[in-house]
Design a protein around this motif. Structure first.
Motif: not given
Length: 78
Positions: A23-27, A29-34, A38-42
């Motif tokens: 998810c963080t990698d995708e965030h 890649r999309q330059k913040g458009f999520t 960025e994600q952690t487990v929590s």
């Protein structure tokens, strides 16, 4: 704010960590458009809990209706 403590297997933790990285990698890649950054487990589990709660608070939203489908797939009529 409430704290909820859960116990899950090591395999589940490992898979959640890998999902958070994806998810963080995708965030990035999309330059913040999520929706949640960025994600952690929590953070991932908080996001999922919020979406699950929308089954009740916002049943017609895409989050609430999609989570309702997940519960229905597990045999729960919500």
């Amino acid at each position: 704010m409430k704290r909820i403590v859960i116990q899950v297997s090591e395999e589940t933790v490992s898979n959640l960590r890998a999902l958070a990285v994806r998810c963080t990698d995708e965030h990035r890649r999309q330059k913040g458009f999520t929706s949640h950054g960025e994600q952690t487990v929590s953070k991932l589990l908080v996001m999922l809990a919020e979406d699950a709660a929308m089954v009740i608070s916002r049943p017609g939203s895409w989050e609430g209706s999609n989570m309702a489908q997940v519960f229905q797939s597990h045999g729960y009529e919500v």
